[in-house]
Write a protein that holds these residues in place. Sequence first.
Motif, PDB file in Angstrom:
ATOM      1  N   ILE A  60      56.912  28.214  52.187  1.00  0.00           N
ATOM      2  CA  ILE A  60      55.571  27.825  51.761  1.00  0.00           C
ATOM      3  C   ILE A  60      55.801  26.755  50.705  1.00  0.00           C
ATOM      4  CG2 ILE A  60      53.460  28.586  50.606  1.00  0.00           C
ATOM      5  CD1 ILE A  60      54.219  31.468  51.617  1.00  0.00           C
ATOM      6  N   ILE A  61      55.350  25.519  50.965  1.00  0.00           N
ATOM      7  CA  ILE A  61      55.701  24.394  50.090  1.00  0.00           C
ATOM      8  C   ILE A  61      54.438  23.727  49.553  1.00  0.00           C
ATOM      9  CG2 ILE A  61      56.916  22.192  49.944  1.00  0.00           C
ATOM     10  CD1 ILE A  61      58.588  23.119  52.379  1.00  0.00           C
ATOM     11  N   LEU A  62      54.393  23.555  48.227  1.00  0.00           N
ATOM     12  CA  LEU A  62      53.337  22.779  47.582  1.00  0.00           C
ATOM     13  C   LEU A  62      53.919  21.422  47.213  1.00  0.00           C
ATOM     14  CD1 LEU A  62      51.858  25.509  45.206  1.00  0.00           C
ATOM     15  CD2 LEU A  62      51.047  24.841  47.460  1.00  0.00           C
ATOM     16  N   ARG A  63      53.311  20.331  47.737  1.00  0.00           N
ATOM     17  CA  ARG A  63      53.863  18.986  47.528  1.00  0.00           C
ATOM     18  C   ARG A  63      52.842  17.985  47.002  1.00  0.00           C
ATOM     19  NH1 ARG A  63      57.167  18.554  53.115  1.00  0.00           N
ATOM     20  NH2 ARG A  63      59.007  19.652  52.431  1.00  0.00           N
ATOM     21  N   HIS A  64      51.758  18.449  46.454  1.00  0.00           N
ATOM     22  CA  HIS A  64      50.728  17.541  45.942  1.00  0.00           C
ATOM     23  C   HIS A  64      50.356  17.985  44.533  1.00  0.00           C
ATOM     24  CE1 HIS A  64      46.775  15.699  45.428  1.00  0.00           C
ATOM     25  NE2 HIS A  64      47.150  14.827  46.355  1.00  0.00           N
ATOM     26  N   PRO A  65      50.208  17.044  43.585  1.00  0.00           N
ATOM     27  CA  PRO A  65      49.919  17.453  42.207  1.00  0.00           C
ATOM     28  C   PRO A  65      48.630  18.252  42.076  1.00  0.00           C
ATOM     29  CG  PRO A  65      49.885  15.043  42.417  1.00  0.00           C
ATOM     30  CD  PRO A  65      50.335  15.596  43.732  1.00  0.00           C
ATOM     31  N   GLY A  66      47.684  18.087  42.999  1.00  0.00           N
ATOM     32  CA  GLY A  66      46.429  18.820  42.945  1.00  0.00           C
ATOM     33  C   GLY A  66      46.430  20.089  43.780  1.00  0.00           C
ATOM     34  N   ALA A  67      47.569  20.421  44.381  1.00  0.00           N
ATOM     35  CA  ALA A  67      47.662  21.632  45.205  1.00  0.00           C
ATOM     36  C   ALA A  67      47.771  22.860  44.321  1.00  0.00           C
ATOM     37  CB  ALA A  67      48.867  21.555  46.130  1.00  0.00           C
ATOM     38  N   GLN A  68      47.065  23.922  44.713  1.00  0.00           N
ATOM     39  CA  GLN A  68      47.131  25.167  43.966  1.00  0.00           C
ATOM     40  C   GLN A  68      47.124  26.326  44.953  1.00  0.00           C
ATOM     41  OE1 GLN A  68      45.180  26.351  39.952  1.00  0.00           O
ATOM     42  NE2 GLN A  68      43.598  26.582  41.481  1.00  0.00           N
ATOM     43  N   LEU A  69      48.106  27.204  44.817  1.00  0.00           N
ATOM     44  CA  LEU A  69      48.168  28.425  45.610  1.00  0.00           C
ATOM     45  C   LEU A  69      47.911  29.585  44.670  1.00  0.00           C
ATOM     46  CD1 LEU A  69      48.766  30.000  48.225  1.00  0.00           C
ATOM     47  CD2 LEU A  69      51.200  29.889  47.627  1.00  0.00           C
ATOM     48  N   VAL A  70      46.885  30.384  44.993  1.00  0.00           N
ATOM     49  CA  VAL A  70      46.497  31.519  44.159  1.00  0.00           C
ATOM     50  C   VAL A  70      46.703  32.799  44.959  1.00  0.00           C
ATOM     51  CG1 VAL A  70      44.627  32.617  42.866  1.00  0.00           C
ATOM     52  CG2 VAL A  70      44.776  30.110  42.963  1.00  0.00           C
ATOM     53  N   LEU A  71      47.522  33.701  44.434  1.00  0.00           N
ATOM     54  CA  LEU A  71      47.749  35.003  45.059  1.00  0.00           C
ATOM     55  C   LEU A  71      46.992  36.032  44.231  1.00  0.00           C
ATOM     56  CD1 LEU A  71      51.607  34.776  45.703  1.00  0.00           C
ATOM     57  CD2 LEU A  71      49.723  33.892  47.089  1.00  0.00           C
ATOM     58  N   GLN A  72      45.938  36.596  44.814  1.00  0.00           N
ATOM     59  CA  GLN A  72      45.119  37.560  44.091  1.00  0.00           C
ATOM     60  C   GLN A  72      45.798  38.921  44.016  1.00  0.00           C
ATOM     61  OE1 GLN A  72      41.331  37.526  46.141  1.00  0.00           O
ATOM     62  NE2 GLN A  72      40.567  35.878  44.846  1.00  0.00           N
ATOM     63  N   ALA A  73      45.305  39.759  43.117  1.00  0.00           N
ATOM     64  CA  ALA A  73      45.813  41.123  42.967  1.00  0.00           C
ATOM     65  C   ALA A  73      45.758  41.834  44.311  1.00  0.00           C
ATOM     66  CB  ALA A  73      44.984  41.881  41.934  1.00  0.00           C
ATOM     67  N   GLY A  74      46.849  42.539  44.655  1.00  0.00           N
ATOM     68  CA  GLY A  74      46.911  43.282  45.898  1.00  0.00           C
ATOM     69  C   GLY A  74      47.514  42.520  47.060  1.00  0.00           C
ATOM     70  N   VAL A  75      47.925  41.279  46.845  1.00  0.00           N
ATOM     71  CA  VAL A  75      48.614  40.516  47.895  1.00  0.00           C
ATOM     72  C   VAL A  75      50.041  41.031  48.028  1.00  0.00           C
ATOM     73  CG1 VAL A  75      49.627  38.254  48.432  1.00  0.00           C
ATOM     74  CG2 VAL A  75      47.231  38.414  47.747  1.00  0.00           C
ATOM     75  N   HIS A  76      50.502  41.194  49.263  1.00  0.00           N
ATOM     76  CA  HIS A  76      51.896  41.554  49.551  1.00  0.00           C
ATOM     77  C   HIS A  76      52.376  40.591  50.619  1.00  0.00           C
ATOM     78  CE1 HIS A  76      54.994  44.797  50.982  1.00  0.00           C
ATOM     79  NE2 HIS A  76      55.556  43.656  50.622  1.00  0.00           N
ATOM     80  N   ILE A  77      53.340  39.734  50.250  1.00  0.00           N
ATOM     81  CA  ILE A  77      53.931  38.807  51.216  1.00  0.00           C
ATOM     82  C   ILE A  77      55.340  39.273  51.508  1.00  0.00           C
ATOM     83  CG2 ILE A  77      54.571  36.433  51.765  1.00  0.00           C
ATOM     84  CD1 ILE A  77      52.555  35.492  49.680  1.00  0.00           C
TER      85      ILE A  77
END
Length: 135
Positions: free
Chosen positions: A18-35
């Motif tokens: 899972i790759i973030l490559r943009h300065p405005g990119a945001q990935l938010v993992l909320q409580a209860g996420v299991h990856i």
Amino acid sequence: KEVTIVLRPGLYYADGPIILRHPGAQLVLQAGVHIVFASFASIRVDLGTLKVLGDDGFPVKLTPTDGFTEEFGDTSVENTTVWSGILFGPNANGTVLGGGNEYVGGSVLRHCKVISGGYADPANTASIYFDRTSV
């Protein structure tokens, strides 16, 4: 342009990076996420922000697939005991702290359990705030 992706509570499978490559990119993992991650899968923040926002009752879990098939039945996922972890590049949006060292913004890992996930190169990474996180 800013782009925010929010993962709501639930179970997710990452079979690659899972790759973030943009300065405005945001990935938010909320409580209860299991990856659960296949081997060599990772979260890589080259540019942008990663916010892991678990809480006391519902931490975010980032784990390998080991034991996954026993817990969830035949899912046809690769069984691995390690994954490549979370990698922050030097241009990732690091943590922003206020005057009293309280979290104000940027990347954060809060109430997170990172199990068997790779390594970090501290000489080549942004500063990240860990709050009640186990690695």
